[in-house]
Design a protein around this motif. Structure first.
Motif, PDB file in Angstrom:
ATOM      1  N   UNK A  10      44.722  28.152  11.720  1.00  0.00           N
ATOM      2  CA  UNK A  10      43.664  27.860  10.757  1.00  0.00           C
ATOM      3  C   UNK A  10      43.895  26.528  10.029  1.00  0.00           C
ATOM      4  N   UNK A  11      42.900  25.654  10.111  1.00  0.00           N
ATOM      5  CA  UNK A  11      42.961  24.370   9.424  1.00  0.00           C
ATOM      6  C   UNK A  11      41.729  24.110   8.549  1.00  0.00           C
ATOM      7  N   UNK A  12      40.636  24.793   8.867  1.00  0.00           N
ATOM      8  CA  UNK A  12      39.374  24.525   8.192  1.00  0.00           C
ATOM      9  C   UNK A  12      38.686  25.838   7.813  1.00  0.00           C
ATOM     10  N   UNK A  13      37.985  25.828   6.684  1.00  0.00           N
ATOM     11  CA  UNK A  13      37.226  27.003   6.252  1.00  0.00           C
ATOM     12  C   UNK A  13      35.823  26.561   5.841  1.00  0.00           C
ATOM     13  N   UNK A  14      34.831  27.228   6.420  1.00  0.00           N
ATOM     14  CA  UNK A  14      33.431  26.971   6.084  1.00  0.00           C
ATOM     15  C   UNK A  14      32.888  28.193   5.355  1.00  0.00           C
ATOM     16  N   UNK A  15      32.324  27.978   4.176  1.00  0.00           N
ATOM     17  CA  UNK A  15      31.766  29.069   3.381  1.00  0.00           C
ATOM     18  C   UNK A  15      30.238  29.031   3.399  1.00  0.00           C
ATOM     19  N   UNK A 114      43.365  22.771  -1.429  1.00  0.00           N
ATOM     20  CA  UNK A 114      44.661  22.079  -1.433  1.00  0.00           C
ATOM     21  C   UNK A 114      45.420  22.299  -0.127  1.00  0.00           C
ATOM     22  N   UNK A 115      45.003  23.288   0.668  1.00  0.00           N
ATOM     23  CA  UNK A 115      45.699  23.621   1.905  1.00  0.00           C
ATOM     24  C   UNK A 115      44.846  23.402   3.157  1.00  0.00           C
ATOM     25  N   UNK A 116      43.541  23.470   2.992  1.00  0.00           N
ATOM     26  CA  UNK A 116      42.640  23.406   4.146  1.00  0.00           C
ATOM     27  C   UNK A 116      41.506  22.424   3.877  1.00  0.00           C
ATOM     28  N   UNK A 117      40.857  22.031   4.957  1.00  0.00           N
ATOM     29  CA  UNK A 117      39.589  21.314   4.819  1.00  0.00           C
ATOM     30  C   UNK A 117      38.516  22.379   4.586  1.00  0.00           C
ATOM     31  N   UNK A 118      37.777  22.243   3.509  1.00  0.00           N
ATOM     32  CA  UNK A 118      36.857  23.302   3.093  1.00  0.00           C
ATOM     33  C   UNK A 118      35.437  22.743   2.983  1.00  0.00           C
ATOM     34  N   UNK A 119      34.496  23.485   3.585  1.00  0.00           N
ATOM     35  CA  UNK A 119      33.112  23.036   3.683  1.00  0.00           C
ATOM     36  C   UNK A 119      32.160  24.144   3.236  1.00  0.00           C
ATOM     37  N   UNK A 120      30.931  23.755   2.963  1.00  0.00           N
ATOM     38  CA  UNK A 120      29.882  24.698   2.602  1.00  0.00           C
ATOM     39  C   UNK A 120      28.728  24.554   3.583  1.00  0.00           C
ATOM     40  N   UNK A 121      28.230  25.681   4.091  1.00  0.00           N
ATOM     41  CA  UNK A 121      27.090  25.688   5.016  1.00  0.00           C
ATOM     42  C   UNK A 121      26.119  26.755   4.538  1.00  0.00           C
ATOM     43  N   UNK A 122      24.957  26.340   4.066  1.00  0.00           N
ATOM     44  CA  UNK A 122      24.039  27.289   3.438  1.00  0.00           C
ATOM     45  C   UNK A 122      22.599  27.055   3.849  1.00  0.00           C
ATOM     46  N   UNK A 123      21.904  28.162   4.160  1.00  0.00           N
ATOM     47  CA  UNK A 123      20.447  28.135   4.251  1.00  0.00           C
ATOM     48  C   UNK A 123      19.932  28.178   2.819  1.00  0.00           C
ATOM     49  N   UNK A 124      19.371  27.091   2.356  1.00  0.00           N
ATOM     50  CA  UNK A 124      19.031  27.025   0.932  1.00  0.00           C
ATOM     51  C   UNK A 124      17.943  25.991   0.690  1.00  0.00           C
ATOM     52  N   UNK A 125      17.600  25.811  -0.576  1.00  0.00           N
ATOM     53  CA  UNK A 125      16.547  24.876  -0.970  1.00  0.00           C
ATOM     54  C   UNK A 125      17.045  23.987  -2.098  1.00  0.00           C
ATOM     55  N   UNK A 126      16.412  22.831  -2.291  1.00  0.00           N
ATOM     56  CA  UNK A 126      16.862  21.924  -3.354  1.00  0.00           C
ATOM     57  C   UNK A 126      16.803  22.549  -4.744  1.00  0.00           C
ATOM     58  N   UNK A 127      15.780  23.348  -5.020  1.00  0.00           N
ATOM     59  CA  UNK A 127      15.664  23.965  -6.345  1.00  0.00           C
ATOM     60  C   UNK A 127      16.857  24.878  -6.616  1.00  0.00           C
ATOM     61  N   UNK A 128      17.276  25.637  -5.616  1.00  0.00           N
ATOM     62  CA  UNK A 128      18.421  26.526  -5.793  1.00  0.00           C
ATOM     63  C   UNK A 128      19.711  25.747  -6.001  1.00  0.00           C
ATOM     64  N   UNK A 129      19.912  24.705  -5.221  1.00  0.00           N
ATOM     65  CA  UNK A 129      21.153  23.936  -5.342  1.00  0.00           C
ATOM     66  C   UNK A 129      21.239  23.244  -6.699  1.00  0.00           C
ATOM     67  N   UNK A 147      33.358  20.074  -5.161  1.00  0.00           N
ATOM     68  CA  UNK A 147      34.340  21.079  -4.760  1.00  0.00           C
ATOM     69  C   UNK A 147      34.665  20.978  -3.277  1.00  0.00           C
ATOM     70  N   UNK A 148      33.632  20.869  -2.452  1.00  0.00           N
ATOM     71  CA  UNK A 148      33.804  20.900  -0.996  1.00  0.00           C
ATOM     72  C   UNK A 148      33.953  19.492  -0.431  1.00  0.00           C
ATOM     73  N   UNK A 149      34.700  19.410   0.674  1.00  0.00           N
ATOM     74  CA  UNK A 149      34.827  18.113   1.343  1.00  0.00           C
ATOM     75  C   UNK A 149      33.451  17.593   1.747  1.00  0.00           C
ATOM     76  N   UNK A 150      32.608  18.497   2.232  1.00  0.00           N
ATOM     77  CA  UNK A 150      31.229  18.136   2.547  1.00  0.00           C
ATOM     78  C   UNK A 150      30.382  19.389   2.510  1.00  0.00           C
ATOM     79  N   UNK A 151      29.151  19.248   2.050  1.00  0.00           N
ATOM     80  CA  UNK A 151      28.212  20.371   2.022  1.00  0.00           C
ATOM     81  C   UNK A 151      27.150  20.142   3.088  1.00  0.00           C
ATOM     82  N   UNK A 152      26.744  21.227   3.716  1.00  0.00           N
ATOM     83  CA  UNK A 152      25.688  21.186   4.722  1.00  0.00           C
ATOM     84  C   UNK A 152      24.597  22.154   4.296  1.00  0.00           C
ATOM     85  N   UNK A 153      23.497  21.585   3.805  1.00  0.00           N
ATOM     86  CA  UNK A 153      22.361  22.386   3.366  1.00  0.00           C
ATOM     87  C   UNK A 153      21.295  22.359   4.458  1.00  0.00           C
ATOM     88  N   UNK A 154      20.724  23.520   4.732  1.00  0.00           N
ATOM     89  CA  UNK A 154      19.733  23.618   5.811  1.00  0.00           C
ATOM     90  C   UNK A 154      18.584  22.633   5.616  1.00  0.00           C
TER      91      UNK A 154
END
Length: 217
Positions: A10-15, A114-129, A147-154
């Motif tokens: 494990x090196x990366x975690x996507x939430x 601090x230990x992993x590369x951490x990302x966010x992947x969400x089906x979402x909208x600008x108003x919610x974010x 917080x995240x190295x990079x966020x990926x919003x749908x």
């Protein structure tokens, strides 16, 4: 679908965001729009699904203004306002999907960065974010983008889970190897799609949370 993580690789975690980091109530916006419009909840839900407002908005096919306009047109308000509901009324009702953010989950994510590369992947909208980030600022916490190295919003990548393409996009864009990457989501279809690409996919379901699934990493 995976139930445990292979921590040796494990090196990366996507939430995912909703119901993984922040609890959500998917029924709340429809319920609130129905109350505002004095219409039956089932009628509003049927209109919502028929016109796929959420799908269009969360894949970036329509922007904030168009989303609000569609809401006004579909859910014909029974009040005296000549132009229907104000933007703030629509945004507030739409944001009722978001429940209180458990700070302990957020702190755990921050620890993992601090230990992993951490990302966010969400089906979402600008108003919610925008709302989530406002809540974070009010808690004296960094924004999602901080917080995240990079966020990926749908809506930004114009793809939605569980389409395999959105996972492939994240892997390629961030330079990740599937087998070295964990993905945590509350939706079974999203987990199945990620696992199909070789990602270590963890289905987050109550009563377990990310605190349980990630306690040993």
């Amino acid at each position: 679908m995976e139930s445990t993580l292979n921590t040796t690789t494990l090196k990366n975690i996507i939430f995912d965001l909703g119901d993984v980091i922040i609890p959500i109530d998917l029924t709340a916006p429809i319920r609130n729009f129905a109350m505002l419009a004095n219409l039956p909840e089932d009628e509003v839900r049927d209109l919502w699904m028929q016109h796929d407002i959420v799908g269009q908005y969360e894949t970036g096919l329509i922007d904030d203004e168009a989303f609000r306009s569609h809401v006004r047109q579909l859910v014909k308000t029974r009040n005296d306002a000549p132009d229907g509901w104000a933007d703030e009324v629509i945004d507030t009702a739409w944001n009722t999907i978001l429940l209180d953010l458990p700070v302990e989950r957020l702190e755990r994510v921050k620890e993992l960065t601090t230990k992993y590369r951490v990302f966010l992947l969400s089906n979402t909208s600008p108003i919610h974010i925008r709302r989530v980030n406002d809540v974070l600022k009010g808690m004296n916490q960094p924004t999602l983008e901080e917080i995240f190295e990079k966020v990926y919003y749908s809506y930004a990548v114009q793809m939605m889970k569980p389409s395999p393409e959105i996972y492939q996009h994240v892997l390629a864009d961030a330079g990740l190897i599937a087998g070295e990457t964990a993905f945590l989501d509350d939706n079974a279809a999203n987990i199945k799609a990620a696992a199909g690409l070789g990602i270590q996919a963890i289905h987050v379901q109550p009563p377990l949370t990310i605190l349980d699934h990630l306690k040993d990493v």
